[in-house]
Scaffold this motif. Structure first.
Motif, PDB file in Angstrom:
ATOM      1  N   GLU A  93       0.917  -1.058  -0.164  1.00  8.77           N
ATOM      2  CA  GLU A  93      -0.130   0.081   0.173  1.00  8.77           C
ATOM      3  C   GLU A  93       0.828   1.015   0.319  1.00  8.77           C
ATOM      4  N   ARG A  94       1.863   1.325   0.981  1.00  7.88           N
ATOM      5  CA  ARG A  94       3.086   2.207   0.707  1.00  7.88           C
ATOM      6  C   ARG A  94       4.047   2.374  -0.540  1.00  7.88           C
ATOM      7  N   LEU A  95       3.826   1.595  -0.899  1.00  4.30           N
ATOM      8  CA  LEU A  95       4.557   2.084  -2.456  1.00  4.30           C
ATOM      9  C   LEU A  95       3.618   2.304  -3.205  1.00  4.30           C
ATOM     10  N   ARG A  96       1.702   1.803  -3.198  1.00  4.27           N
ATOM     11  CA  ARG A  96       0.756   2.251  -3.591  1.00  4.27           C
ATOM     12  C   ARG A  96       1.582   4.411  -4.075  1.00  4.27           C
ATOM     13  N   TRP A  97       1.124   4.683  -2.808  1.00  2.00           N
ATOM     14  CA  TRP A  97       1.496   6.153  -2.761  1.00  2.00           C
ATOM     15  C   TRP A  97       2.545   6.847  -3.561  1.00  2.00           C
ATOM     16  N   LYS A  98       2.868   5.578  -4.327  1.00  2.65           N
ATOM     17  CA  LYS A  98       4.631   6.418  -5.532  1.00  2.65           C
ATOM     18  C   LYS A  98       2.961   6.633  -7.224  1.00  2.65           C
ATOM     19  N   LEU A  99       2.783   6.184  -6.808  1.00  4.74           N
ATOM     20  CA  LEU A  99       1.829   5.788  -7.977  1.00  4.74           C
ATOM     21  C   LEU A  99       0.610   6.703  -8.374  1.00  4.74           C
ATOM     22  N   SER A 100       0.602   8.134  -7.846  1.00  2.00           N
ATOM     23  CA  SER A 100      -0.162   9.729  -7.935  1.00  2.00           C
ATOM     24  C   SER A 100      -0.934   9.469  -9.483  1.00  2.00           C
TER      25      SER A 100
END
Length: 199
Positions: A169-176
């Motif tokens: 989920e925190r890696l998904r924050w990179k995919l704005s």
């Protein structure tokens, strides 16, 4: 009445402007709280997550500042517990503990701009990717983590699976998904803030 409407320059659009009242809150800040609650037996506890709306800001920089101010103000357990009781768990005796887990900033269409992990009064922000190759690499890492989490859950390793899902989920924050992260002004204000080591 329309004569009272004031427009101001919007730095995220070249030559664009926005109504002042909309501009002042075009970014929203949310803090994710994890809270421990007493179960019905009044002995055991369970945890749940809940997003708390902190407020609106005109720029991403000011949204970052707003998040920092909130965490600084409510970094003590008692203060954060008071927030959890007021907005999440109104029953005085059901709350056992609370902690801030993460912070997210959204644009006015509720598209994620940035996310960061909270620890006490500080936030470790995750830098959004801006290139297609890097985006593909992050997506592959997320897929691998979720696959591993499913495997662990299948062996009843639920805490391990939860940790892997949280990392994904925190890696998904990179995919704005917001186009704002591609604008020159966004890059400029992040550089001025010095939020990331690469800047």
């Amino acid at each position: 009445m329309s004569q009272n409407i004031k427009f101001v320059p919007n730095p995220y659009t070249a030559g664009g402007s926005m109504r002042e009242d909309v501009f002042s809150v075009q970014f929203s800040v949310y803090v994710e709280l994890e809270i421990g609650l007493l179960d019905n037996d009044r002995v055991s506890t369970y945890s749940q997550s809940s997003s708390h709306f902190v407020g609106g800001a005109p720029t991403v920089s000011e949204a970052v500042d707003l998040a920092s101010q909130f965490l600084a103000k409510y970094s003590h357990d008692d203060a954060l517990d008071a927030v959890a009781r007021e907005y999440i768990c109104p029953e005085e005796d059901c709350l056992e503990w609370s902690s801030a887990q993460s912070v997210r900033i959204y644009d006015r269409e509720h598209r994620l701009i940035m996310g960061g992990a909270a620890a006490g009064s500080t936030v470790t922000w995750v830098e959004p990717v801006t290139s297609i190759p890097e985006r593909a690499e992050v997506e592959a890492k997320i897929e691998a983590l979720l696959s591993e989490a499913s495997f662990e859950a299948g062996w009843d390793n639920y805490s391990t699976a939860k940790g892997l899902r949280r990392t994904a989920e925190r890696l998904r924050w990179k995919l704005s998904p917001s186009p704002i992260v591609l604008t020159p002004y966004f890059a400029q204000e992040l550089a001025q803030k010095g939020l990331f080591a690469s800047h």
